[in-house]
Design an enzyme around this catalytic site. Sequence first.
Site, PDB file in Angstrom:
ATOM      1  N   HIS A  16       0.846  -1.197   0.000  1.00 34.53           N
ATOM      2  CA  HIS A  16       0.000   0.000   0.000  1.00 34.53           C
ATOM      3  C   HIS A  16       0.875   1.238   0.000  1.00 34.53           C
ATOM      4  CE1 HIS A  16      -0.050  -0.267   4.707  1.00 34.53           C
ATOM      5  NE2 HIS A  16       1.069   0.256   4.284  1.00 34.53           N
ATOM      6  N   CYS A  35       5.101   4.634   4.983  1.00 33.34           N
ATOM      7  CA  CYS A  35       3.963   4.269   4.128  1.00 33.34           C
ATOM      8  C   CYS A  35       3.783   5.258   2.977  1.00 33.34           C
ATOM      9  CB  CYS A  35       2.683   4.178   4.948  1.00 33.34           C
ATOM     10  SG  CYS A  35       2.695   2.835   6.146  1.00 33.34           S
ATOM     11  N   HIS A  41       4.926   0.082   0.277  1.00 35.80           N
ATOM     12  CA  HIS A  41       5.613  -1.088   0.846  1.00 35.80           C
ATOM     13  C   HIS A  41       4.564  -2.113   1.249  1.00 35.80           C
ATOM     14  CE1 HIS A  41       5.490   0.574   5.260  1.00 35.80           C
ATOM     15  NE2 HIS A  41       4.320   0.412   4.739  1.00 35.80           N
ATOM     16  N   HIS A  43       2.871  -5.452   3.681  1.00 35.57           N
ATOM     17  CA  HIS A  43       2.661  -6.017   5.011  1.00 35.57           C
ATOM     18  C   HIS A  43       2.119  -7.432   4.878  1.00 35.57           C
ATOM     19  CE1 HIS A  43       3.150  -2.310   7.348  1.00 35.57           C
ATOM     20  NE2 HIS A  43       2.531  -1.689   6.360  1.00 35.57           N
ATOM     21  N   ASP A  80      -4.959 -10.393  -1.679  1.00 37.77           N
ATOM     22  CA  ASP A  80      -3.714 -11.109  -1.411  1.00 37.77           C
ATOM     23  C   ASP A  80      -2.717 -10.933  -2.569  1.00 37.77           C
ATOM     24  OD1 ASP A  80      -1.984 -12.702   0.039  1.00 37.77           O
ATOM     25  OD2 ASP A  80      -2.819 -14.590  -0.738  1.00 37.77           O
ATOM     26  N   HIS A  81      -1.511 -10.515  -2.220  1.00 38.92           N
ATOM     27  CA  HIS A  81      -0.460 -10.260  -3.204  1.00 38.92           C
ATOM     28  C   HIS A  81      -0.860  -9.195  -4.215  1.00 38.92           C
ATOM     29  CE1 HIS A  81       0.854 -14.112  -1.475  1.00 38.92           C
ATOM     30  NE2 HIS A  81       2.049 -13.586  -1.636  1.00 38.92           N
ATOM     31  N   GLU A 125      -1.716  -5.604  11.350  1.00 40.02           N
ATOM     32  CA  GLU A 125      -0.784  -5.113  10.331  1.00 40.02           C
ATOM     33  C   GLU A 125       0.619  -5.616  10.646  1.00 40.02           C
ATOM     34  OE1 GLU A 125      -1.281  -0.935   9.104  1.00 40.02           O
ATOM     35  OE2 GLU A 125       0.876  -0.728   9.375  1.00 40.02           O
TER      36      GLU A 125
HETATM   37 NI    NI Z   1       2.521   0.376   5.767  1.00 33.33          NI
END
Ligand code: NI
Length: 138
Positions: A16, A35, A41, A43, A80-81, A125
């Site tokens: 995100h 972020c 990046h 998570h 996802d991904h 997270e």
């Molecule tokens: Ni982040």
Amino acid sequence: MGNVLISRRFDFSSSHRYYRDEWSEEENRRVFGLCALPNGHGHNYTLEVAVWGAPDPTTGMVINLVDLQAAVEVVLEQFDHKHLNLDTPYFADRIPTSENLAAVLWDLIGEELVGATLNRLRLYETDDLYVEYFGESA
Ligand code: NI
């Protein structure tokens, strides 16, 4: 018998970027830290989905876990991904914080869980940071 809360964990990974176009680069970095990096990046998220209800007298279950798993997995496939800003339609006009992501997941999972009552979503997270969402009425 009274109601029982049943909860299951799911893992997914997304990237995100937190960024407001109308703010300067410096302001974005000050408010959003890492972020706000230009390419965002990732998570490894953990989602706990809690369903609340009285166990069915015949099966002894609040919800069949197969149904719960299917409902959540069909939703998480979208995330996802994926890059939350770029690869999903949900964050065009809101920052993909865990707070906002939990609310999006609540609505989508709620639509899939026919006949069951979603009680809480807990979205980790990181190991030591999570948000909880109980729906719009809570
Ligand atoms: Ni982040």
